[in-house]
Design an enzyme around this catalytic site. Sequence first.
Site, PDB file in Angstrom:
ATOM      1  N   LYS A 272     -11.040  -2.793   4.320  1.00 57.78           N
ATOM      2  CA  LYS A 272     -10.510  -4.095   3.897  1.00 57.78           C
ATOM      3  C   LYS A 272     -11.229  -5.248   4.605  1.00 57.78           C
ATOM      4  CE  LYS A 272      -5.762  -2.383   2.921  1.00 57.78           C
ATOM      5  NZ  LYS A 272      -4.325  -2.598   3.263  1.00 57.78           N
TER       6      LYS A 272
ATOM      7  N   TYR B 247      -2.543  -3.307  -6.667  1.00 62.89           N
ATOM      8  CA  TYR B 247      -1.252  -3.434  -5.969  1.00 62.89           C
ATOM      9  C   TYR B 247      -0.080  -3.674  -6.916  1.00 62.89           C
ATOM     10  CZ  TYR B 247      -3.362  -3.338  -1.304  1.00 62.89           C
ATOM     11  OH  TYR B 247      -4.002  -2.950  -0.149  1.00 62.89           O
TER      12      TYR B 247
ATOM     13  N   PHE C 151       6.004 -10.213  -0.255  1.00 61.14           N
ATOM     14  CA  PHE C 151       4.682 -10.399   0.361  1.00 61.14           C
ATOM     15  C   PHE C 151       3.536 -10.169  -0.631  1.00 61.14           C
ATOM     16  CE2 PHE C 151       6.322  -6.130   1.310  1.00 61.14           C
ATOM     17  CZ  PHE C 151       5.323  -5.321   0.770  1.00 61.14           C
TER      18      PHE C 151
ATOM     19  N   ARG D 267      -4.775  10.016   5.318  1.00 59.53           N
ATOM     20  CA  ARG D 267      -3.563   9.218   5.608  1.00 59.53           C
ATOM     21  C   ARG D 267      -3.204   9.364   7.090  1.00 59.53           C
ATOM     22  NH1 ARG D 267      -1.342   5.330   2.035  1.00 59.53           N
ATOM     23  NH2 ARG D 267       0.601   5.584   3.166  1.00 59.53           N
TER      24      ARG D 267
ATOM     25  N   ARG E 154      -5.268   2.282  11.949  1.00 61.62           N
ATOM     26  CA  ARG E 154      -4.382   1.115  11.838  1.00 61.62           C
ATOM     27  C   ARG E 154      -3.726   0.789  13.176  1.00 61.62           C
ATOM     28  NH1 ARG E 154      -1.505   2.585   6.013  1.00 61.62           N
ATOM     29  NH2 ARG E 154      -3.024   1.525   4.692  1.00 61.62           N
TER      30      ARG E 154
ATOM     31  N   ASN F 290      -3.988  -4.127   7.918  1.00 61.66           N
ATOM     32  CA  ASN F 290      -4.059  -2.767   8.461  1.00 61.66           C
ATOM     33  C   ASN F 290      -5.379  -2.049   8.155  1.00 61.66           C
ATOM     34  OD1 ASN F 290      -3.553  -2.401   5.796  1.00 61.66           O
ATOM     35  ND2 ASN F 290      -1.556  -1.434   6.056  1.00 61.66           N
TER      36      ASN F 290
ATOM     37  N   HIS G  16      -7.380   0.954   3.277  1.00 62.14           N
ATOM     38  CA  HIS G  16      -6.505   1.504   2.240  1.00 62.14           C
ATOM     39  C   HIS G  16      -6.868   2.969   2.064  1.00 62.14           C
ATOM     40  CE1 HIS G  16      -4.374   2.136  -1.532  1.00 62.14           C
ATOM     41  NE2 HIS G  16      -5.454   2.798  -1.922  1.00 62.14           N
TER      42      HIS G  16
ATOM     43  N   GLU H 145      -6.422   5.016  -8.907  1.00 65.48           N
ATOM     44  CA  GLU H 145      -7.211   4.072  -8.104  1.00 65.48           C
ATOM     45  C   GLU H 145      -8.717   4.338  -8.236  1.00 65.48           C
ATOM     46  OE1 GLU H 145      -3.670   3.593  -4.747  1.00 65.48           O
ATOM     47  OE2 GLU H 145      -5.551   4.548  -4.194  1.00 65.48           O
TER      48      GLU H 145
HETATM   49  P1  IDP Z   1      -0.126   1.815   2.211  1.00 65.50           P
HETATM   50  O1  IDP Z   1      -1.324   0.881   2.281  1.00 65.50           O
HETATM   51  O2  IDP Z   1       0.163   2.460   3.543  1.00 65.50           O
HETATM   52  O3  IDP Z   1      -0.236   2.834   1.094  1.00 65.50           O
HETATM   53  P2  IDP Z   1       1.695   0.254   0.522  1.00 65.50           P
HETATM   54  O4  IDP Z   1       3.181   0.330   0.552  1.00 65.50           O
HETATM   55  O5  IDP Z   1       0.973   0.817  -0.654  1.00 65.50           O
HETATM   56  O6  IDP Z   1       1.154   0.904   1.899  1.00 65.50           O
HETATM   57  O7  IDP Z   1       1.331  -1.294   0.689  1.00 65.50           O
HETATM   58  C1  IDP Z   1       0.047  -1.792   0.402  1.00 65.50           C
HETATM   59  C2  IDP Z   1      -0.356  -2.829   1.444  1.00 65.50           C
HETATM   60  O8  IDP Z   1       0.555  -3.942   1.422  1.00 65.50           O
HETATM   61  C3  IDP Z   1      -0.273  -2.313   2.894  1.00 65.50           C
HETATM   62  O9  IDP Z   1      -1.415  -1.594   3.278  1.00 65.50           O
HETATM   63  C4  IDP Z   1      -0.112  -3.606   3.674  1.00 65.50           C
HETATM   64  O10 IDP Z   1      -1.360  -4.299   3.816  1.00 65.50           O
HETATM   65  C5  IDP Z   1       0.792  -4.415   2.746  1.00 65.50           C
HETATM   66  N1  IDP Z   1       2.226  -4.223   3.058  1.00 65.50           N
HETATM   67  C6  IDP Z   1       3.004  -3.151   2.725  1.00 65.50           C
HETATM   68  N2  IDP Z   1       4.270  -3.294   3.139  1.00 65.50           N
HETATM   69  C7  IDP Z   1       4.313  -4.508   3.748  1.00 65.50           C
HETATM   70  C8  IDP Z   1       5.382  -5.234   4.399  1.00 65.50           C
HETATM   71  O11 IDP Z   1       6.550  -4.788   4.474  1.00 65.50           O
HETATM   72  N3  IDP Z   1       5.048  -6.441   4.919  1.00 65.50           N
HETATM   73  C9  IDP Z   1       3.791  -6.962   4.846  1.00 65.50           C
HETATM   74  N4  IDP Z   1       2.760  -6.329   4.249  1.00 65.50           N
HETATM   75  C10 IDP Z   1       3.012  -5.107   3.712  1.00 65.50           C
HETATM   76 MG    MG Z   2      -0.335   2.501  -0.953  1.00 65.02          MG
END
Ligand code: IDP
Ligand code: MG
Length: 167
Positions: free
Chosen positions: A10, A50, A58, A91, A108, A122, A125, A136
């Site tokens: 990212k 997304y 967010f 993961r 992360r 973080n 992805h 994806e």
């Molecule tokens: P993942 O990246 O671990 O699969 P997802 O739930 O798919 O998590 O969320 C995608 C991205 O959205 C996350 O990597 C993060 O950057 C952001 N994100 C997810 N949940 C939150 C939150 O509760 N607050 C702020 N940003 C979030």
């Molecule tokens: Mg995800």
Amino acid sequence: MEEAVLVLIKPDALQKNLTGDILSRISSTGLEIIGAKVVKVSRELAETHYAHLRDKPFFEDVIDYICGKQHGRNKVIALVYYGEDAISKLRALAGKTNPEEADPTTIRGAYGRITTKGVYENVVHVSDSPENAEKEIKLWFSPEELIIDLYPTRTQVEGSRVHKVWA
Ligand code: IDP
Ligand code: MG
């Protein structure tokens, strides 16, 4: 089971010059790279990627984040890895979504942060299931950009050009 997974490095990782470290951590898994490129991230691509977060408060911030708005670069590095248990291995290496909850030995946990606005920056992805990996990978890559035939394709003719597209 041999499977494919999409990894995105990212914009925050690019700004922090973490590409080498991330690739070398991933290479310790022995998984194979079957596709790799730098991608300029359009808003449309980001919103499709997304789509599952559309109703979250967010959402707009996460779209801006993956489009590089906060990091002065509108690009990510996209990779497809392939091999045994690729999704669970990557993961685990990435760590939890919330960088403050992620183990400090994970990517992360080591390099992520939560902004004052509350966005989880973080670093990477990683697809979370075979179904999402397929969606994806088809979104980010064309069949001809991968060195393995992962999913069914069909031939598309455009003038004198013939190419493969996802079926
Ligand atoms: P993942 O990246 O671990 O699969 P997802 O739930 O798919 O998590 O969320 C995608 C991205 O959205 C996350 O990597 C993060 O950057 C952001 N994100 C997810 N949940 C939150 C939150 O509760 N607050 C702020 N940003 C979030
Ligand atoms: Mg995800």
